[in-house]
Design a protein around this motif. Structure first.
Motif, PDB file in Angstrom:
ATOM      1  N   ILE A 190       0.840  -1.203   0.000  1.00 15.70           N
ATOM      2  CA  ILE A 190       0.000   0.000   0.000  1.00 15.70           C
ATOM      3  C   ILE A 190       0.872   1.249   0.000  1.00 15.70           C
ATOM      4  O   ILE A 190       0.561   2.234  -0.677  1.00 15.70           O
ATOM      5  N   CYS A 191       1.986   1.209   0.740  1.00 19.80           N
ATOM      6  CA  CYS A 191       2.908   2.358   0.818  1.00 19.80           C
ATOM      7  C   CYS A 191       3.893   2.390  -0.346  1.00 19.80           C
ATOM      8  O   CYS A 191       4.784   3.243  -0.369  1.00 19.80           O
ATOM      9  N   GLU A 192       3.756   1.447  -1.275  1.00 18.31           N
ATOM     10  CA  GLU A 192       4.648   1.334  -2.426  1.00 18.31           C
ATOM     11  C   GLU A 192       6.103   1.139  -1.994  1.00 18.31           C
ATOM     12  O   GLU A 192       7.024   1.773  -2.512  1.00 18.31           O
ATOM     13  N   MET A 193       6.294   0.260  -1.021  1.00 16.73           N
ATOM     14  CA  MET A 193       7.623  -0.080  -0.517  1.00 16.73           C
ATOM     15  C   MET A 193       7.911  -1.540  -0.819  1.00 16.73           C
ATOM     16  O   MET A 193       6.995  -2.323  -1.035  1.00 16.73           O
ATOM     17  N   ASP A 194       9.180  -1.886  -0.804  1.00 16.22           N
ATOM     18  CA  ASP A 194       9.603  -3.268  -0.979  1.00 16.22           C
ATOM     19  C   ASP A 194       9.912  -3.875   0.385  1.00 16.22           C
ATOM     20  O   ASP A 194      10.392  -3.190   1.289  1.00 16.22           O
ATOM     21  N   VAL A 195       9.665  -5.164   0.517  1.00 11.22           N
ATOM     22  CA  VAL A 195       9.975  -5.886   1.748  1.00 11.22           C
ATOM     23  C   VAL A 195      11.275  -6.645   1.533  1.00 11.22           C
ATOM     24  O   VAL A 195      11.446  -7.340   0.535  1.00 11.22           O
ATOM     25  N   PHE A 196      12.184  -6.504   2.478  1.00 12.46           N
ATOM     26  CA  PHE A 196      13.453  -7.221   2.446  1.00 12.46           C
ATOM     27  C   PHE A 196      13.527  -8.083   3.690  1.00 12.46           C
ATOM     28  O   PHE A 196      13.352  -7.592   4.807  1.00 12.46           O
ATOM     29  N   THR A 197      13.758  -9.375   3.513  1.00 11.66           N
ATOM     30  CA  THR A 197      13.819 -10.303   4.634  1.00 11.66           C
ATOM     31  C   THR A 197      15.249 -10.794   4.811  1.00 11.66           C
ATOM     32  O   THR A 197      15.880 -11.239   3.854  1.00 11.66           O
ATOM     33  N   ILE A 198      15.730 -10.687   6.024  1.00  8.90           N
ATOM     34  CA  ILE A 198      17.072 -11.161   6.345  1.00  8.90           C
ATOM     35  C   ILE A 198      16.997 -12.639   6.693  1.00  8.90           C
ATOM     36  O   ILE A 198      16.164 -13.051   7.491  1.00  8.90           O
ATOM     37  N   GLU A 199      17.869 -13.414   6.075  1.00  7.32           N
ATOM     38  CA  GLU A 199      17.939 -14.845   6.347  1.00  7.32           C
ATOM     39  C   GLU A 199      19.109 -15.098   7.291  1.00  7.32           C
ATOM     40  O   GLU A 199      20.263 -14.995   6.905  1.00  7.32           O
ATOM     41  N   VAL A 200      18.815 -15.409   8.527  1.00  4.17           N
ATOM     42  CA  VAL A 200      19.847 -15.630   9.536  1.00  4.17           C
ATOM     43  C   VAL A 200      20.212 -17.112   9.558  1.00  4.17           C
ATOM     44  O   VAL A 200      19.346 -17.975   9.519  1.00  4.17           O
ATOM     45  N   SER A 201      21.520 -17.362   9.603  1.00  3.77           N
ATOM     46  CA  SER A 201      22.017 -18.733   9.687  1.00  3.77           C
ATOM     47  C   SER A 201      23.098 -18.800  10.770  1.00  3.77           C
ATOM     48  O   SER A 201      23.423 -17.784  11.391  1.00  3.77           O
ATOM     49  N   LYS A 202      23.657 -19.966  10.970  1.00  2.00           N
ATOM     50  CA  LYS A 202      24.707 -20.132  11.984  1.00  2.00           C
ATOM     51  C   LYS A 202      25.935 -19.296  11.669  1.00  2.00           C
ATOM     52  O   LYS A 202      26.638 -18.844  12.558  1.00  2.00           O
ATOM     53  N   SER A 203      26.209 -19.103  10.386  1.00  2.00           N
ATOM     54  CA  SER A 203      27.407 -18.368   9.996  1.00  2.00           C
ATOM     55  C   SER A 203      27.144 -16.873   9.795  1.00  2.00           C
ATOM     56  O   SER A 203      28.026 -16.151   9.342  1.00  2.00           O
ATOM     57  N   TYR A 204      25.951 -16.410  10.141  1.00  2.00           N
ATOM     58  CA  TYR A 204      25.596 -14.987   9.964  1.00  2.00           C
ATOM     59  C   TYR A 204      26.393 -14.145  10.956  1.00  2.00           C
ATOM     60  O   TYR A 204      26.446 -14.432  12.141  1.00  2.00           O
TER      61      TYR A 204
END
Length: 97
Positions: A73-87
């Motif tokens: 609705i706000c015309e924004m993109d969603v970015f998801t961080i993928e956390v792993s053991k080596s993050y």
């Protein structure tokens, strides 16, 4: 300005249809009044300068879906961080760029 909950529900369903038309991950949501209110709150927060929110709740409660719809609705993109053991912290800094 919201004239009625019926009008708001129709508008939210139009936004959901728009999202599903352009998204690679369409969402099949039932937008009941409580969910619509949450999407409205998220939309308001995201439109603020430096707006951010911490969403808490049990798994499967719709936090991510509501956030994706509000961002659309706000015309924004969603970015998801993928956390792993080596993050690491350098990965965090790189993700923030």
């Amino acid at each position: 300005r919201v004239e009625s909950t019926e009008t708001l529900g129709g508008t939210m369903n139009q936004f959901l249809d728009d999202y599903n038309a352009v998204s690679s991950k369409p969402m099949k949501l039932v937008l009941f009044l409580f969910a619509i209110e949450h999407v409205c709150r998220l939309t308001r927060v995201l439109q603020m300068p430096r707006g951010n929110a911490l969403l808490a709740g049990v798994g499967g409660s719709g936090r991510q879906s509501a956030t994706r719809l509000a961002a659309h609705i706000c015309e924004m993109d969603v970015f998801t961080i993928e956390v792993s053991k080596s993050y690491s912290m350098s990965d965090w800094r790189e993700d923030l760029k």
